[in-house]
Design a protein around this motif. Sequence first.
Motif, PDB file in Angstrom:
ATOM      1  N   TYR A  52      -1.765   1.204  -3.870  1.00 21.15           N
ATOM      2  CA  TYR A  52      -1.325   0.125  -2.984  1.00 21.15           C
ATOM      3  C   TYR A  52       0.206   0.093  -2.935  1.00 21.15           C
ATOM      4  O   TYR A  52       0.801   0.049  -1.852  1.00 21.15           O
ATOM      5  CB  TYR A  52      -1.871  -1.209  -3.503  1.00 21.15           C
ATOM      6  N   LEU A  53       0.829   0.104  -4.116  1.00 21.81           N
ATOM      7  CA  LEU A  53       2.292   0.035  -4.177  1.00 21.81           C
ATOM      8  C   LEU A  53       2.951   1.246  -3.527  1.00 21.81           C
ATOM      9  O   LEU A  53       3.983   1.121  -2.860  1.00 21.81           O
ATOM     10  CB  LEU A  53       2.750  -0.117  -5.632  1.00 21.81           C
ATOM     11  N   VAL A  54       2.345   2.416  -3.708  1.00 21.98           N
ATOM     12  CA  VAL A  54       2.899   3.628  -3.090  1.00 21.98           C
ATOM     13  C   VAL A  54       2.803   3.538  -1.569  1.00 21.98           C
ATOM     14  O   VAL A  54       3.795   3.757  -0.860  1.00 21.98           O
ATOM     15  CB  VAL A  54       2.191   4.896  -3.620  1.00 21.98           C
ATOM     16  N   TYR A  55       1.640   3.210  -1.045  1.00 22.51           N
ATOM     17  CA  TYR A  55       1.497   3.061   0.414  1.00 22.51           C
ATOM     18  C   TYR A  55       2.424   1.973   0.952  1.00 22.51           C
ATOM     19  O   TYR A  55       2.983   2.101   2.040  1.00 22.51           O
ATOM     20  CB  TYR A  55       0.052   2.723   0.793  1.00 22.51           C
ATOM     21  N   PHE A  56       2.575   0.898   0.198  1.00 26.61           N
ATOM     22  CA  PHE A  56       3.384  -0.250   0.614  1.00 26.61           C
ATOM     23  C   PHE A  56       4.856   0.137   0.758  1.00 26.61           C
ATOM     24  O   PHE A  56       5.523  -0.286   1.695  1.00 26.61           O
ATOM     25  CB  PHE A  56       3.242  -1.382  -0.412  1.00 26.61           C
ATOM     26  N   HIS A  57       5.367   0.937  -0.198  1.00 26.71           N
ATOM     27  CA  HIS A  57       6.802   1.204  -0.266  1.00 26.71           C
ATOM     28  C   HIS A  57       7.233   2.551   0.304  1.00 26.71           C
ATOM     29  O   HIS A  57       8.431   2.779   0.456  1.00 26.71           O
ATOM     30  CB  HIS A  57       7.283   1.097  -1.709  1.00 26.71           C
ATOM     31  N   THR A  58       6.288   3.444   0.605  1.00 25.95           N
ATOM     32  CA  THR A  58       6.701   4.748   1.145  1.00 25.95           C
ATOM     33  C   THR A  58       6.397   4.823   2.637  1.00 25.95           C
ATOM     34  O   THR A  58       7.282   4.576   3.440  1.00 25.95           O
ATOM     35  CB  THR A  58       6.047   5.915   0.370  1.00 25.95           C
ATOM     36  N   VAL A  59       5.177   5.129   2.999  1.00 29.29           N
ATOM     37  CA  VAL A  59       4.848   5.287   4.421  1.00 29.29           C
ATOM     38  C   VAL A  59       4.606   3.958   5.122  1.00 29.29           C
ATOM     39  O   VAL A  59       4.390   3.928   6.319  1.00 29.29           O
ATOM     40  CB  VAL A  59       3.627   6.218   4.629  1.00 29.29           C
ATOM     41  N   ARG A  60       4.615   2.874   4.361  1.00 28.78           N
ATOM     42  CA  ARG A  60       4.421   1.517   4.918  1.00 28.78           C
ATOM     43  C   ARG A  60       3.073   1.419   5.629  1.00 28.78           C
ATOM     44  O   ARG A  60       2.951   0.794   6.676  1.00 28.78           O
ATOM     45  CB  ARG A  60       5.553   1.113   5.850  1.00 28.78           C
ATOM     46  N   ASP A  61       2.066   2.042   5.032  1.00 29.09           N
ATOM     47  CA  ASP A  61       0.718   2.020   5.599  1.00 29.09           C
ATOM     48  C   ASP A  61      -0.014   0.796   5.050  1.00 29.09           C
ATOM     49  O   ASP A  61      -0.792   0.879   4.107  1.00 29.09           O
ATOM     50  CB  ASP A  61      -0.023   3.315   5.251  1.00 29.09           C
ATOM     51  N   PHE A  62       0.245  -0.345   5.666  1.00 32.68           N
ATOM     52  CA  PHE A  62      -0.318  -1.607   5.183  1.00 32.68           C
ATOM     53  C   PHE A  62      -1.834  -1.673   5.369  1.00 32.68           C
ATOM     54  O   PHE A  62      -2.518  -2.335   4.604  1.00 32.68           O
ATOM     55  CB  PHE A  62       0.364  -2.794   5.867  1.00 32.68           C
ATOM     56  N   PHE A  63      -2.337  -0.978   6.367  1.00 29.41           N
ATOM     57  CA  PHE A  63      -3.786  -0.933   6.548  1.00 29.41           C
ATOM     58  C   PHE A  63      -4.426  -0.222   5.357  1.00 29.41           C
ATOM     59  O   PHE A  63      -5.430  -0.668   4.819  1.00 29.41           O
ATOM     60  CB  PHE A  63      -4.151  -0.236   7.864  1.00 29.41           C
ATOM     61  N   GLU A  64      -3.826   0.883   4.938  1.00 33.25           N
ATOM     62  CA  GLU A  64      -4.351   1.616   3.787  1.00 33.25           C
ATOM     63  C   GLU A  64      -4.180   0.802   2.509  1.00 33.25           C
ATOM     64  O   GLU A  64      -5.049   0.826   1.627  1.00 33.25           O
ATOM     65  CB  GLU A  64      -3.669   2.982   3.658  1.00 33.25           C
ATOM     66  N   CYS A  65      -3.092   0.058   2.392  1.00 35.63           N
ATOM     67  CA  CYS A  65      -2.912  -0.856   1.252  1.00 35.63           C
ATOM     68  C   CYS A  65      -4.119  -1.784   1.155  1.00 35.63           C
ATOM     69  O   CYS A  65      -4.698  -1.976   0.082  1.00 35.63           O
ATOM     70  CB  CYS A  65      -1.664  -1.719   1.426  1.00 35.63           C
ATOM     71  N   HIS A  66      -4.463  -2.358   2.290  1.00 34.53           N
ATOM     72  CA  HIS A  66      -5.594  -3.273   2.377  1.00 34.53           C
ATOM     73  C   HIS A  66      -6.884  -2.574   1.967  1.00 34.53           C
ATOM     74  O   HIS A  66      -7.651  -3.081   1.157  1.00 34.53           O
ATOM     75  CB  HIS A  66      -5.685  -3.805   3.815  1.00 34.53           C
ATOM     76  N   GLU A  67      -7.139  -1.389   2.509  1.00 36.88           N
ATOM     77  CA  GLU A  67      -8.374  -0.665   2.232  1.00 36.88           C
ATOM     78  C   GLU A  67      -8.518  -0.331   0.750  1.00 36.88           C
ATOM     79  O   GLU A  67      -9.567  -0.552   0.151  1.00 36.88           O
ATOM     80  CB  GLU A  67      -8.431   0.631   3.062  1.00 36.88           C
ATOM     81  N   VAL A  68      -7.467   0.212   0.165  1.00 36.57           N
ATOM     82  CA  VAL A  68      -7.499   0.650  -1.233  1.00 36.57           C
ATOM     83  C   VAL A  68      -7.713  -0.535  -2.178  1.00 36.57           C
ATOM     84  O   VAL A  68      -8.575  -0.495  -3.057  1.00 36.57           O
ATOM     85  CB  VAL A  68      -6.185   1.390  -1.585  1.00 36.57           C
ATOM     86  N   LEU A  69      -6.935  -1.579  -1.988  1.00 39.56           N
ATOM     87  CA  LEU A  69      -7.014  -2.703  -2.912  1.00 39.56           C
ATOM     88  C   LEU A  69      -8.259  -3.549  -2.666  1.00 39.56           C
ATOM     89  O   LEU A  69      -8.833  -4.106  -3.605  1.00 39.56           O
ATOM     90  CB  LEU A  69      -5.744  -3.552  -2.843  1.00 39.56           C
ATOM     91  N   GLU A  70      -8.710  -3.635  -1.420  1.00 38.26           N
ATOM     92  CA  GLU A  70      -9.922  -4.402  -1.148  1.00 38.26           C
ATOM     93  C   GLU A  70     -11.141  -3.757  -1.802  1.00 38.26           C
ATOM     94  O   GLU A  70     -11.993  -4.454  -2.363  1.00 38.26           O
ATOM     95  CB  GLU A  70     -10.158  -4.547   0.352  1.00 38.26           C
ATOM     96  N   ALA A  71     -11.229  -2.442  -1.757  1.00 40.50           N
ATOM     97  CA  ALA A  71     -12.357  -1.750  -2.408  1.00 40.50           C
ATOM     98  C   ALA A  71     -12.344  -2.041  -3.907  1.00 40.50           C
ATOM     99  O   ALA A  71     -13.392  -2.315  -4.503  1.00 40.50           O
ATOM    100  CB  ALA A  71     -12.279  -0.248  -2.145  1.00 40.50           C
ATOM    101  N   TYR A  72     -11.173  -2.019  -4.507  1.00 46.00           N
ATOM    102  CA  TYR A  72     -11.058  -2.324  -5.943  1.00 46.00           C
ATOM    103  C   TYR A  72     -11.432  -3.787  -6.207  1.00 46.00           C
ATOM    104  O   TYR A  72     -12.208  -4.093  -7.103  1.00 46.00           O
ATOM    105  CB  TYR A  72      -9.633  -2.033  -6.428  1.00 46.00           C
ATOM    106  N   TRP A  73     -10.867  -4.686  -5.418  1.00 51.51           N
ATOM    107  CA  TRP A  73     -11.097  -6.125  -5.563  1.00 51.51           C
ATOM    108  C   TRP A  73     -12.597  -6.448  -5.502  1.00 51.51           C
ATOM    109  O   TRP A  73     -13.110  -7.219  -6.305  1.00 51.51           O
ATOM    110  CB  TRP A  73     -10.316  -6.839  -4.460  1.00 51.51           C
ATOM    111  N   LYS A  74     -13.284  -5.831  -4.573  1.00 53.43           N
ATOM    112  CA  LYS A  74     -14.721  -6.071  -4.428  1.00 53.43           C
ATOM    113  C   LYS A  74     -15.518  -5.506  -5.603  1.00 53.43           C
ATOM    114  O   LYS A  74     -16.607  -5.984  -5.902  1.00 53.43           O
ATOM    115  CB  LYS A  74     -15.237  -5.474  -3.119  1.00 53.43           C
TER     116      LYS A  74
END
Length: 177
Positions: A11-33
Amino acid sequence: MKRYPEAYIEYLVYFHTVRDFFECHEVLEAYWKSIPESSLRQAWHGLIQTAVALYHQRRGNIAGARKMMESAVRLLTDDHLDELGIDALRFKAQLKNRLKQLQDTPNIRYEDLNIPLVDLELLQLCKDHPLAVHAEWYAISNMNNPQIIHKHTQRDRSEVVAERQKQLLHRKLQIEG
């Protein structure tokens, strides 16, 4: 050294490098669930909504951005952020400032936001992660890349649509019972 979930590091890598916020959401949501009993469940949810808020703002969906940012501000607590290696006071101030901008000046030009990490080992883990190889940390969003800006419109949703139709039919049959 403190152990952080792989999904959080991604999440942090996507957030701070390519700024892929959709992927941030996908990765962390799967973990959260996958961890319904986690003591950090609320924090994971708040971080997901932070990424979604920025995704919406960058696309010009200010109402969606406001709604998600309000929720993120409400969900993220100092204790949880501290536990995740984040400077809670600075991060919450950034989020509240962004929310105020979204409320007061909805047509404000989008600017990237960085999560202030205070755990330097976490920061190094992120920078050394395979997803971060050849990527610029604290990069500026590429506003001309539809794969990042409009990612939700680019994906195959046929399985999701089919599952929704199946559930709708199931409910209808139960009602008619």
